[in-house]
Structures are given as structure tokens and as C-alpha cells.
Design an enzyme around this catalytic site. Structure first.
Site, PDB file in Angstrom:
ATOM      1  CD  GLU A 167      99.000  19.787 -20.835  1.00 43.10           C
ATOM      2  OE1 GLU A 167      98.431  19.167 -19.923  1.00 43.10           O
ATOM      3  OE2 GLU A 167      99.678  19.220 -21.716  1.00 43.10           O
ATOM      4  CG  ASP A 211      96.684  24.675 -22.552  1.00 41.17           C
ATOM      5  OD1 ASP A 211      96.404  23.474 -22.750  1.00 41.17           O
ATOM      6  OD2 ASP A 211      96.223  25.334 -21.601  1.00 41.17           O
ATOM      7  CD  GLU A 274     103.915  19.358 -25.378  1.00 37.58           C
ATOM      8  OE1 GLU A 274     103.177  18.348 -25.412  1.00 37.58           O
ATOM      9  OE2 GLU A 274     104.064  20.061 -24.350  1.00 37.58           O
TER      10      GLU A 274
END
Length: 362
Positions: A167, A211, A274
Site C-alpha cells: 500500500e 495496493d 486479497e
């Protein structure tokens, strides 16, 4: 007031439901997954032409037979949800704690799986041991290098890749985050250094930056791509791109295809790292629950369809951020959410049927 990372992700997801011609919330388009996949669910890893992963924690793997069985049956790689982050690994006195990640790695070995390393450097994790270091750049850099070398080296042979930088782009997009690592080692230099040290420790596995909100925030996607270009031009050993894919059932149609098309332009492998699809209206899902559930299955279909459409060499892996709804971070934030492929009891949902069917071209 400082917003939590989860609140910020939620705000990004909610953008998918904003009004306007380019953000109109999609409705149920009539597509349905084949219900036969619910009656006789195949093992996802047996039908996927790429790595299938899931985020897990060590406790349920050890103590919950249903959880362990799902993890072993369906997935080729497991990601420690938080037990390989600095917040757990780096102790206040500077020692390293790997017991829980070791337990996940042991489960992987026992079941013929790989470990996905998540994550080495995250702006939000600032261990006391690093914050208290002497201001000398050399001292800080030496500690930074030692931590990466120790962590990557410990899992060499079982880890099949690492989220090295997590991120790095601000939530509003357009710039790199300011954090302890950038303040001490330089805004891009800390990333390059981490990639170099990780590569020197294990040159056999891909190293990624990772990210979120790349599907819903064009400015953030553009900034992410500029960072990739900068690192590649500098000769960094960047081996792939992580697209977290925390999205909602209100994701505009075509958004995932457009995002993956943009990322694929670098020719690097891509990890949907994710994946979950929220059903909460405040995160952008339709307010009507049956419509949201139907749309969730459609979104999973579109995500997998877009990923399958990449060149084979660029399909690194697809990782679910949890196994059952009850295990999800989104469920912990809002008990009404049900973002994953399996329900609280571990039974497959229409979302599972959507993924399985799409993997088999249905």
C-alpha cells in the site's frame, strides 16, 4: 480524526455506488452461476489454471477442522493474514517472532502447498524497535536490511513470492505515502532497497508491490503505474504486481477488465492478492439484499473472467482474503456482511459457484 485503513478501504469501495454516468450502480443483469457447483463443489485448485490462495491465521488451522479442511482442499498457497507482518514479527526489543508464520508454513508443507509472504514493509506498521533506533541512516538501514534478510531467508523454499511493499499510494491517489521508511531511507529508495535485499536473499521468487482501490480510483491506479514504471526504470527486481481487489457488489461492470488490462501492459505477472466482495450498502453494494447477493456472484464471475483472460504467464495467482464469511475482516467490521465464497458453516455459496463455473468456462 484519523480514519482506519478499513474505513478508508470502505470509502473506496463506496465509490462504486456513487451516482453519475460513469459510476452508475449496476443492477442484477440476470446472469446466474450454475447451481450444480453447489451440490457437488469441485476443489478450486483442481480446476484453476493458476495458483489459488487464501488468507489464513494459525489458530483456526490448528483448532478448527472445517477451516483446515477447506484450506487444504481448495488452495495451493496460503497467505498469513497478519502473522507475518511487522506488527507481529518485530518485538519491542528488536527480536523476531515467527512462531505463527512457522505454523502456517508447516501446514503448507504437510499439504503440498506454498506460503505467500505478506508483507515485508507496510507504511502502517511501525514497530517500536525501529521507531527508537538511532537517527543514523546507516544504523536504520542495517536494521532494515537485517529484518528483510531474516524474514525472507527463513521461508526460502516454502514461500513462492512476497508482497515486499504494501500500500505505497495514498488513498486519494496521486502521490506516495509518507512514512517512517520513506523518511529514513527515501520515498522510492526504501522500496528499491527492500526489493534488492529480498532478491539477494531469495532470487528464485517474484517480489511484488501490493495496493487496493485500483479498480475504483483512477488517480490511484495511475499513481501505482507511475511507481511501477519508476522502479522498473531504476532496475529494481520487481517481479509482479499485487492488486488487492477488496471490492463490493456495486463494482461497475467492466471495471476489473479495465484495471487488469492497464496493469498487464507492463508484461509482469499479476496477483489478485486479497479478493473479497462486500455486500454492505455503505461499501457500494446494492441496498436490496437479494439483488446484492446476485450481483456479488456476477462480480466474482467478472473478476475471474478478467483474470482468466490475461496471458497465461501473467496469471500469477488469485487469493481470497479469508475462507468463510465468519473469518472475514469485513464481517468483523459489519456482522451483516458475507463477502467470501463459503458461508459461516463452510458451505459453498453462489459466489463459489460463480468462481468455479467461470474457471471451467461456464
Amino acid at each position: 480524526m484519523t480514519l482506519s485503513r478499513r474505513a478508508l478501504i470502505g470509502a473506496g469501495l463506496a465509490l462504486a455506488g456513487c451516482s453519475g454516468p460513469s459510476r452508475a450502480q449496476p443492477q442484477d443483469n440476470g446472469w446466474r452461476p450454475d447451481p450444480r457447483y453447489l451440490d457437488n463443489p469441485p476443489a478450486l485448485k483442481s480446476i484453476a489454471p493458476f495458483g489459488m490462495g487464501a488468507a489464513v491465521q494459525a489458530g483456526p488451522l490448528r483448532d478448527d477442522p472445517v477451516f483446515a479442511a477447506l484450506a487444504a482442499r481448495h488452495y495451493t498457497q496460503l497467505t498469513p493474514e497478519w502473522e507475518l507482518k511487522m506488527e507481529y514479527v518485530v518485538q519491542p526489543d528488536g527480536r523476531f517472532q515467527f512462531d505463527r508464520a512457522d505454523a502456517i508454513a508447516a501446514f503448507c508443507r504437510a499439504h503440498g502447498q506454498k506460503l505467500w509472504g505478506h508483507t515485508l514493509v507496510w507504511y502502517a506498521n511501525i514497530p517500536d524497535a525501529f521507531a527508537r533506533l538511532d537517527e543514523s541512516r546507516a544504523s536504520f538501514g542495517q536494521a532494515f536490511d537485517n529484518y528483510i534478510t531474516a524474514t525472507v531467508g527463513r521461508y526460502r523454499g516454502i514461500a513462492n513470492g512476497w508482497d515486499v511493499i504494501n500500500e505505497p499510494i495514498t488513498d486519494e491517489g496521486g502521490r506516495l505515502r509518507d512514512c517512517l521508511w520513506s523518511q529514513k531511507l527515501g520515498q522510492v529508495d526504501y522500496m528499491r532497497r527492500a526489493l534488492d535485499v529480498a532478491h539477494a536473499t531469495d532470487p528464485s521468487v517474484p517480489l511484488l508491490i501490493n495496493d487496493y482501490d485500483l479498480e475504483t480510483k483512477p488517480a490511484k491506479l495511475a499513481a501505482y503505474m507511475r511507481l511501477v514504471e519508476t522502479l522498473l526504470k531504476a532496475g529494481a527486481p520487481l517481479g509482479g504486481l499485487g492488486c488487492q481487489t477488496h471490492i463490493s457488489a456495486g463494482l461497475p461492470e467492466g471495471a476489473m477488465h479495465r484495471t487488469l488490462e492497464a496493469l498487464a501492459s507492463f508484461g509482469l505477472p499479476i496477483h489478485l492478492s486479497e479478493l473479497d466482495v462486500s455486500l454492505v450498502p455503505g461499501r457500494g453494494a446494492p441496498a436490496n439484499r437479494p439483488v446484492a447477493v446476485a450481483r456479488q456472484a456476477q462480480v466474482y464471475h467478472e473478476v475471474v473472467e478478467a483474470f482468466v483472460g490475461l496471458p497465461p504467464q501473467q496469471r500469477l495467482a488469485l487469493t481470497m482474503w479469508g475462507l468463510r464469511d465468519s473469518d472475514s475482516w469485513l464481517k468483523r467490521e459489519d456482522a451483516s456482511d458475507a463477502p467470501l465464497l463459503f458461508d459461516d458453516a463452510g458451505a459453498p455459496k453462489p459466489a463459489f459457484a460463480a468462481v468455479a463455473g467461470t474457471l471451467q468456462g461456464r
